[in-house]
Design an enzyme around this catalytic site. Structure first.
Site, short mmCIF file in Angstrom:
data_model
loop_
_atom_site.label_atom_id
_atom_site.label_comp_id
_atom_site.label_asym_id
_atom_site.label_seq_id
_atom_site.Cartn_x
_atom_site.Cartn_y
_atom_site.Cartn_z
N ILE A 174 0.84 -1.20 0.00
CA ILE A 174 0.00 0.00 0.00
C ILE A 174 0.87 1.25 0.00
O ILE A 174 0.55 2.25 -0.62
CB ILE A 174 -0.93 0.01 1.23
N ALA A 175 1.98 1.19 0.73
CA ALA A 175 2.91 2.32 0.81
C ALA A 175 4.30 1.79 1.10
O ALA A 175 4.46 0.76 1.77
CB ALA A 175 2.47 3.29 1.91
N ALA A 176 5.32 2.47 0.56
CA ALA A 176 6.71 2.05 0.79
C ALA A 176 7.50 3.24 1.34
O ALA A 176 7.31 4.37 0.91
CB ALA A 176 7.34 1.56 -0.51
N ALA A 177 8.36 2.95 2.31
CA ALA A 177 9.23 3.97 2.88
C ALA A 177 10.66 3.46 2.87
O ALA A 177 10.94 2.35 2.42
CB ALA A 177 8.77 4.31 4.30
N SER A 178 11.57 4.26 3.39
CA SER A 178 12.99 3.91 3.31
C SER A 178 13.34 2.70 4.15
O SER A 178 14.28 1.97 3.84
CB SER A 178 13.85 5.10 3.73
N LEU A 179 12.60 2.47 5.25
CA LEU A 179 12.94 1.37 6.15
C LEU A 179 11.94 0.22 6.10
O LEU A 179 12.20 -0.84 6.66
CB LEU A 179 13.05 1.88 7.59
N GLY A 180 10.80 0.40 5.47
CA GLY A 180 9.79 -0.66 5.45
C GLY A 180 8.66 -0.33 4.51
O GLY A 180 8.68 0.69 3.81
N ASP A 194 6.87 13.21 11.29
CA ASP A 194 6.77 13.07 9.83
C ASP A 194 5.31 13.12 9.37
O ASP A 194 4.80 12.16 8.79
CB ASP A 194 7.42 11.74 9.41
#
Length: 700
Positions: free
Chosen positions: A252-258, A410
């Protein structure tokens, strides 16, 4: 857990005999107290930390209440606190950091600036070094990674040098900034995170580069879904089908750590969000942090000249926050803290966390079915009152910053949602920041000094907050601060916005040896992001038109002695009482109460739920009136100034009193206030007699 610095706390005997027998601890006991939110949660948090870290902490047996006072903290293992608390001991000494070895000096400075002591710290330079150099294979991997980083960054640096020598360094800035962003993505999650941090550090890089790196906040490539599913199964210890009846096939969503998936619990049918950490990321992070710090050691001279601090300090700040974000058990506790803070606020939604399904690499939370704040049309079509929603959002942000001292670091549009009943919802609590009571008070001091246009004291506030090194000559900065603030005031409240002020501030910190501490870079980013959300939903929205009323209400109603002192500073300028300023504060505070009490989030079904919540319908000044009466009787200086205010210019200022009363007559239940004041009279009389006795004895 946070311990905040206090230079004058009446009850210091709150730690165990073992703690108090240590000479260093005897010094520390004179300077520590627990902040109020921490007192409420300390017993639960110690139990969690003991279970997670197997440190042998135990709670006291002489109290059956969940609330902890300073006398009920039981025996603790102090050896793990030796290094971390060294910096607090210096508060009772000469105020200079006590060195406990080169590796921890920067961390001690950070603790001293924050006014906090951190008993359990995942990050330290020595810990990073030990993990990276634990085996020959790890050392070879480190060398290979170092060569890769030096080669790629060296090539990029050589292009910048070439641009400078051929005289085209300014015209190719957009291209080079984009090139830097792509390079950071290519170097992996540590560098992506570093880029996200640099996007909020005008003290380190130029604004045009910052703007390009802001894209890293949202544009991060995901890792394979099957890998994520394997991590979830490993963390749960059972197949996905046994726990979830369905799960989204793609992230659904991607970030730098997960990254995040949506699923439905088989047992209850509830929808949940599953946050999964990137595979094998921790060794990569530790390795890169070691290389960052090694490089920083060669840049200390430049950093001291440009920022007034060692480059290692900046790396330590970054590394500490990064390792906190890697720990999903800590994020779960952050969620619980936010739930506790907003439990009485019917306008804010914080998702619940499923502890039994969560671990250090997987976090399962309640699914938030809301509308992204980047879609104003969808919000309008859902029938949500945009002005009411924005008021809720700004008030929630200010409560986090000035009331709780624990705020979302954030709040970009992907982490903030509008619910169909008008509430605001937050998700993703990996990046939160803590402000100590000391820091909050200095921030309020800065607001008061801005109102009073005392720019010299504003500059000193920067030093107290850690923006400037101790002993720095602030005289060159004072005219720049005055120019920034005066220019903003000339535009008026209607045209004031944080982005324009921040742009000028960015130039200031880039040109002077000013360092922005990590927690305050998060504050700035948080305010800018939320103002951006407001302007996306309502282009004519004025952030300060909501922020000012909230601050006014806090100043007038909060019984905190520090805020009472700031209220007096606002109402008296150069020894003269400011009647108009008092009237403005009352008008603004009433406006805040009216907006919040009439918010759509409190109507309909929410109104039924709100019976258990505290909703302010009027401006409650009972405590303020009681404290004011006590101060008038006890403080000769205040009494003299108030009497002078009533007789200024050789006339009685009865009309001003009447104007103030008219503003408050619909807010105050006079018989009720009179009764409370009367009940307080014996205490006031005792204090008056003690004060009189003290003055008589001092005269003798």
């Amino acid at each position: 857990m946070e311990l905040t610095v206090s230079t004058n706390h009446p009850n210091n005997n709150f730690l165990s005999p073992r703690w108090n027998s240590n000479p260093i601890r005897q010094t520390i006991n004179k300077s520590l107290h627990f902040s109020q939110p921490i007192q409420k949660k300390l017993r639960r948090r110690i139990s969690n930390l003991a279970a997670a870290n197997n440190t042998g902490y135990r709670t006291g047996s002489n109290s059956k209440s969940d609330k902890i006072n300073n006398n009920t903290l039981a025996t603790t293992r102090t050896s793990s606190l030796e290094t971390e608390t060294e910096t607090v001991a210096m508060a009772a000494g000469n105020g200079k950091p006590r060195s406990a070895g080169n590796g921890n000096t920067a961390l001690e400075q950070l603790d001293f600036e924050r006014g906090v002591c951190i008993p359990f710290r995942k990050y330290s330079p020595q810990t990073v070094r030990d993990k990276v150099l634990e085996s020959r294979g790890a050392i070879l991997s480190l060398i290979g990674r170092g060569v890769e980083i030096v080669w790629k960054l060296g090539l990029y640096w050589s292009t910048l040098v070439y641009d400078y020598f051929v005289g085209r360094d300014e015209e190719v800035v957009p291209f080079r900034a984009s090139q830097l962003r792509n390079l950071l993505c290519d170097l992996g999650p540590s560098f992506i995170k570093a880029g996200q941090v640099l996007a909020n550090r005008p003290d380190i890089i130029r604004e045009d580069y910052m703007n390009e790196l802001c894209i890293l906040q949202d544009d991060v490539p995901p890792f394979p879904d099957q890998v994520a599913f394997n991590i979830i199964e490993e963390e749960l210890g059972q197949p996905l089908e046994a726990v979830f009846s369905k799960i989204s096939s793609q992230t659904i969503a991607a970030a730098s750590l997960g990254q995040v998936y949506r699923a439905t619990l088989r047992a209850s049918g509830e929808d949940v969000a599953i946050k999964v950490q990137r595979p094998e990321i921790e060794p990569i992070i530790y390795r890169d942090l070691f290389l960052f710090r090694t490089l920083a050691s060669f840049l200390n001279g430049i950093s001291l000249q440009k920022l007034g601090c060692n480059a290692e300090l900046i790396v330590d700040e970054f590394g500490e926050k990064l390792l906190e974000e890697l720990d999903y058990t800590l994020e779960a506790r952050n969620i619980e803290d936010f739930l506790e803070n907003f439990k009485d606020d019917p306008t804010v939604k914080i998702p619940g966390v499923y502890r039994q399904l969560s671990g250090s690499h997987v976090l399962v939370m309640e699914w938030i079915d809301g509308i992204r704040c980047t879609d104003p049309q969808a919000i309008k079509e859902a029938g949500i009152d945009i002005d009411g929603f924005l008021t809720v959002g700004v008030s929630a942000a200010l409560r986090q910053l000035l009331e709780f001292g624990l705020f979302h670091g954030d709040p970009h549009p992907g982490n903030v949602f509008a619910l169909r009943d008008g509430r605001i919802a937050y998700v993703d609590f990996g990046n939160v920041a803590v402000l100590s009571q000391q820091n909050k008070q200095i921030l309020i001091d800065a607001v008061v000094h801005a109102v009073n246009e005392d720019y010299a004291e504003m500059a000193n506030d920067f030093t107290r907050l850690g923006f400037l090194a101790s002993g720095t000559d602030v005289s060159p900065i004072i005219p720049a601060l005055e120019a920034i603030w005066q220019n903003s005031l000339e535009k008026g409240l209607a045209d004031f916005n944080f982005r324009s002020v921040t742009g000028k501030f960015n130039q200031l910190v880039y040109n002077y040896p000013i360092r922005i501490p990590e927690r305050f870079s998060l504050v700035i980013r948080s305010l800018l992001t939320q103002e951006g959300i407001c302007l996306t939903l309502e282009p004519d929205f004025k952030f300060l038109e909501v922020a000012y009323p909230y601050v006014a209400k806090r100043l007038l109603t909060d019984p905190n002695p520090a805020l009472r002192e700031r209220l007096i500073q606002v109402l008296f300028k150069d020894g003269v009482f400011q009647w108009k300023r008092l009237e403005n504060l009352i008008v603004l505070a009433k406006e805040n109460v009216a907006k919040m009490s009439s918010n759509p989030a409190l109507r309909g079904e929410s109104r039924q739920r709100s019976k258990q919540w505290r909703i302010e319908r009027k401006l409650d000044l009972t405590d303020t009136i009681k404290d004011g009466a006590r101060l008038f009787l006890l403080d000769a200086g205040i009494r003299r100034q108030l009497l002078l205010a009533l007789t200024e210019d050789s006339k009685l200022h009865i009309q001003e009193l009447i104007d103030v009363y008219r503003l408050l007559e619909d807010q105050i239940d006079i018989p009720s206030v009179a009764l409370e004041v009367a009940q307080d009279l014996p205490s006031v009389a005792r204090d008056v007699m003690l004060s009189w006795s003290a003055s008589v004895l001092s005269d003798r």
